[in-house]
Design a protein around this motif. Sequence first.
Motif, mmCIF file in Angstrom:
data_model
loop_
_atom_site.group_PDB
_atom_site.id
_atom_site.type_symbol
_atom_site.label_atom_id
_atom_site.label_comp_id
_atom_site.label_asym_id
_atom_site.label_seq_id
_atom_site.Cartn_x
_atom_site.Cartn_y
_atom_site.Cartn_z
ATOM 1 N N VAL A 128 0.854 -1.194 0.000
ATOM 2 C CA VAL A 128 0.000 0.000 0.000
ATOM 3 C C VAL A 128 0.884 1.236 0.000
ATOM 4 N N VAL A 129 0.562 2.191 -0.872
ATOM 5 C CA VAL A 129 1.299 3.454 -0.934
ATOM 6 C C VAL A 129 0.346 4.586 -0.582
ATOM 7 N N ILE A 130 0.768 5.433 0.372
ATOM 8 C CA ILE A 130 -0.015 6.598 0.770
ATOM 9 C C ILE A 130 0.729 7.862 0.347
ATOM 10 N N ARG A 131 0.039 8.747 -0.340
ATOM 11 C CA ARG A 131 0.611 10.059 -0.667
ATOM 12 C C ARG A 131 0.305 11.000 0.487
ATOM 13 N N THR A 132 1.340 11.407 1.212
ATOM 14 C CA THR A 132 1.165 12.215 2.412
ATOM 15 C C THR A 132 1.472 13.686 2.128
ATOM 16 N N PRO A 133 0.969 14.600 2.968
ATOM 17 C CA PRO A 133 1.210 16.031 2.750
ATOM 18 C C PRO A 133 2.674 16.443 2.929
ATOM 19 N N LYS A 134 3.425 15.764 3.806
ATOM 20 C CA LYS A 134 4.782 16.192 4.136
ATOM 21 C C LYS A 134 5.869 15.221 3.658
ATOM 22 N N PHE A 135 5.634 13.932 3.748
ATOM 23 C CA PHE A 135 6.656 12.936 3.402
ATOM 24 C C PHE A 135 6.628 12.521 1.932
ATOM 25 N N GLY A 136 5.611 12.991 1.192
ATOM 26 C CA GLY A 136 5.444 12.472 -0.161
ATOM 27 C C GLY A 136 4.866 11.070 -0.089
ATOM 28 N N ASP A 137 5.229 10.206 -1.017
ATOM 29 C CA ASP A 137 4.714 8.841 -1.019
ATOM 30 C C ASP A 137 5.475 7.973 -0.022
ATOM 31 N N ILE A 138 4.737 7.279 0.837
ATOM 32 C CA ILE A 138 5.333 6.272 1.715
ATOM 33 C C ILE A 138 4.649 4.938 1.429
ATOM 34 N N LEU A 139 5.342 3.862 1.695
ATOM 35 C CA LEU A 139 4.827 2.531 1.372
ATOM 36 C C LEU A 139 4.892 1.654 2.623
ATOM 37 N N TYR A 140 3.833 0.878 2.843
ATOM 38 C CA TYR A 140 3.919 -0.158 3.873
ATOM 39 C C TYR A 140 3.450 -1.476 3.274
ATOM 40 N N ARG A 141 4.026 -2.558 3.765
ATOM 41 C CA ARG A 141 3.772 -3.883 3.190
ATOM 42 C C ARG A 141 3.431 -4.874 4.303
ATOM 43 N N GLN A 142 2.240 -5.440 4.245
ATOM 44 C CA GLN A 142 1.850 -6.525 5.153
ATOM 45 C C GLN A 142 2.424 -7.824 4.602
ATOM 46 N N ILE A 143 3.088 -8.593 5.441
ATOM 47 C CA ILE A 143 3.737 -9.825 4.989
ATOM 48 C C ILE A 143 3.268 -10.990 5.847
ATOM 49 N N ALA A 144 2.748 -12.029 5.212
ATOM 50 C CA ALA A 144 2.347 -13.225 5.946
ATOM 51 C C ALA A 144 3.576 -13.984 6.396
ATOM 52 N N GLY A 145 3.481 -14.613 7.572
ATOM 53 C CA GLY A 145 4.586 -15.417 8.082
ATOM 54 C C GLY A 145 4.319 -16.892 7.893
ATOM 55 N N ALA A 146 5.089 -17.725 8.579
ATOM 56 C CA ALA A 146 4.949 -19.175 8.446
ATOM 57 C C ALA A 146 3.601 -19.656 8.965
ATOM 58 N N MET A 147 3.055 -18.948 9.971
ATOM 59 C CA MET A 147 1.767 -19.343 10.539
ATOM 60 C C MET A 147 0.604 -18.614 9.882
ATOM 61 N N ALA A 148 0.853 -17.398 9.399
ATOM 62 C CA ALA A 148 -0.236 -16.602 8.825
ATOM 63 C C ALA A 148 -0.665 -17.170 7.480
ATOM 64 N N ARG A 149 -1.953 -17.267 7.255
ATOM 65 C CA ARG A 149 -2.465 -17.777 5.990
ATOM 66 C C ARG A 149 -3.509 -16.839 5.377
ATOM 67 N N ARG A 150 -3.659 -15.688 5.954
ATOM 68 C CA ARG A 150 -4.613 -14.751 5.368
ATOM 69 C C ARG A 150 -4.277 -13.335 5.773
ATOM 70 N N ILE A 151 -4.135 -12.474 4.762
ATOM 71 C CA ILE A 151 -3.915 -11.057 4.992
ATOM 72 C C ILE A 151 -5.185 -10.317 4.579
ATOM 73 N N VAL A 152 -5.645 -9.430 5.426
ATOM 74 C CA VAL A 152 -6.812 -8.602 5.111
ATOM 75 C C VAL A 152 -6.328 -7.171 4.914
ATOM 76 N N ASN A 153 -6.687 -6.575 3.779
ATOM 77 C CA ASN A 153 -6.261 -5.214 3.451
ATOM 78 C C ASN A 153 -7.489 -4.403 3.059
ATOM 79 N N TYR A 154 -7.741 -3.304 3.782
ATOM 80 C CA TYR A 154 -8.912 -2.473 3.504
ATOM 81 C C TYR A 154 -8.610 -1.299 2.566
ATOM 82 N N ALA A 155 -7.337 -1.037 2.294
ATOM 83 C CA ALA A 155 -6.959 0.155 1.522
ATOM 84 C C ALA A 155 -7.430 0.052 0.067
ATOM 85 N N GLU A 156 -8.064 1.115 -0.412
ATOM 86 C CA GLU A 156 -8.519 1.179 -1.798
ATOM 87 C C GLU A 156 -7.954 2.428 -2.456
#
Length: 223
Positions: free
Chosen positions: A140-168
């Motif tokens: 997910v990339v957010i265009r912010t007023p001060k930092f410009g574009d920042i990116l965050y990434r949800q990463i599943a691990g060995a136990m995780a089997r489902r990532i839920v992302n609400y960002a549109e």
Amino acid sequence: MFHREGQKIILLTFFLVVVAVVLADFYVLTDWIRITVQILSILILVSILQFFRNPKRISNKNFNEIHAPVDGKVVVIERVMETEYFKEERLQISIFMSPVNVHVTRYPASGVIKYSKYHPGKYLVAWHPKSSEENERTTVVIRTPKFGDILYRQIAGAMARRIVNYAEEGESVQQGEESGFIKFGSRVDVFLPLNALVAVKLNQKVKGAITCLASLNTYDEEG
């Protein structure tokens, strides 16, 4: 308060635990076996409840700060080449979440969603160096007023089997609001401009929507 992503699992677990406790009470004649089954069943329910807990967080919104998107421990602070969106060097801060952490993901900054993409992939342990590129993940990339574009990434691990992302894409979001959920052990990477001033240290424990990960280099901004 429990997260909506866990409602079905909580109800199913509660039902199975009630069944196990009742059946053990009626059909298991050996006292120590019956008590062990009942205690283990209740402990499983408690574990599920604590995993899906969703504590209320009030974020002190600040355009000059990037807040932690999740609870956990800082495991990476380094300059890296971000190849999916920026295709240039960025400052990466990674947070590892153990199964006992709150797994709600929150927006690290206010702004407009410019990019949101899901990637199927492997389930390497979350701290593996290649998990950011090869595991199931969302970017997910957010265009912010001060930092410009920042990116965050949800990463599943060995136990995780489902990532839920609400960002549109195109949506305006507020710092600290819920942006998703990752089930069980996992990690979140945040990619910032190289001139961001890091406010955390390796192995530091952070709280989503509360802990400042980095602030704006006000000298560069004024210059």
